[in-house]
Design an enzyme around this catalytic site. Structure first.
Site: not given
Ligand code: DX5
Ligand code: ZN
Length: 226
Positions: A12, A37, A39, A41, A70, A72, A141, A176
C-alpha cells in the site's frame, strides 16, 4: 489479468513517501510487489484524507503490475468514471458506503474495471451473499479503515466463511490491515490470496535503499506460503 489463487503481495502506497510516489512504486515493483494497492480516503467515510483521481491517474504510468484502488469514500458512484479514466484495474467500494452496493458493482464493471467489495471488521460475510457474482474481489478489512500501521484484528472466521461462500468462483479474497510475517499465515490459512501490506512492506527502506522492500515482501510471502 488472468485469475489465480497464488499468494499475491500488494504494498500500500499509504506507507510510501507521498512526495515521491512514482519512484517508490518503481522501486517496490522491482523488489517483488505483485500488485500496487492505492488507498483513497475522503475524510467522511473514514476520518482521514489522502488523494483523488488526478493523482491516481498520474501514478498509473509508473505501475507495470496491477493498480488495485481501494475507495474509502462515500458516495462512490459519482466517481467511478473518473477512476476508470485514471486507469484503475480493480476498483473496490465498501459495502457500508451506501445503500446500493449492487448498483455500484455493476457500474464498476460497466466502466471496464474489475469490481471489488470491502467489508469493515464489524460487517458480516453474509452481507455480500447476494452480490458475490458481481464481484471479482472481496476485501476483508483487518483494521478499521483510515490509517496505516494499526493493530491486526483477527477475522479468520469471516475469511473462512467467505472462502466457502465463494467456492470455485474466480473471486479473490484480499486482506487489508496489519498484515506482516506474523499475521500473514493466519489469513492465508483461512483462504486469502491477496495480502495488502503498508508499513510491513515499506519498513526500513527507501528509494535510495530499496533492498529492505524486497526483504519485507519475501518475508511476508514466505510466512504466508509456509
Ligand atoms: C487502511 C488502508 C490500508 C493500509 C494498510 O485504511 O486501507 O491499505 O494502508 O496499512 P498497514 O499494512 O500498515 O496496516
Ligand atoms: Zn487499503
Amino acid at each position: 489479468m488472468t485469475f489465480d489463487r497464488s499468494i499475491k503481495i500488494a504494498p500500500s502506497i499509504l506507507a510510501a513517501d507521498f512526495a515521491n510516489f512514482g519512484a517508490e512504486i518503481e522501486a517496490i515493483e522491482a523488489q517483488g510487489a505483485d500488485w500496487i494497492h492505492v488507498d483513497v480516503m475522503d475524510g467522511h467515510f473514514v476520518p482521514n484524507l489522502t488523494f483523488g483521481p488526478p493523482l491516481v491517474k498520474a501514478i498509473r504510468k509508473h505501475i507495470k503490475t496491477v493498480m488495485d484502488v481501494h475507495l474509502m469514500i462515500s458516495p462512490v458512484d459519482p466517481y467511478i468514471d473518473a477512476f476508470a479514466d485514471a486507469g484503475a484495474d480493480i476498483l473496490t467500494a465498501h459495502v457500508e458506503a451506501g445503500p446500493h452496493i449492487h448498483r455500484t458493482l455493476q457500474a464498476i464493471r460497466g466502466a471496464g474495471m474489475k469490481a471489488g467489495v470491502a467489508l469493515n471488521p464489524g460487517t458480516p460475510a453474509e452481507s455480500i451473499a447476494h452480490v458475490l457474482d458481481l464481484a471479482d474481489l472481496v476485501c476483508v478489512m483487518t483494521v478499521n479503515p483510515g490509517f496505516g500501521g494499526q493493530k491486526f484484528i483477527d477475522m479468520s472466521a469471516k475469511i473462512e466463511t467467505l472462502r466457502s461462500m465463494i467456492g470455485d468462483r474466480p473471486i479473490h479474497i484480499e486482506i487489508d490491515g496489519g498484515v506482516d510475517p506474523t499475521t500473514a499465515p493466519l489469513v492465508a490459512k483461512a483462504g486469502a490470496d491477496v495480502l495488502v501490506a503498508g508499513s510491513a512492506a515499506f519498513r526500513g527502506g527507501s528509494v535510495s535503499n530499496p533492498e529492505p522492500y524486497g526483504e519485507n515482501i519475501r518475508a511476508i510471502r514466505a510466512a504466508a506460503t509456509a
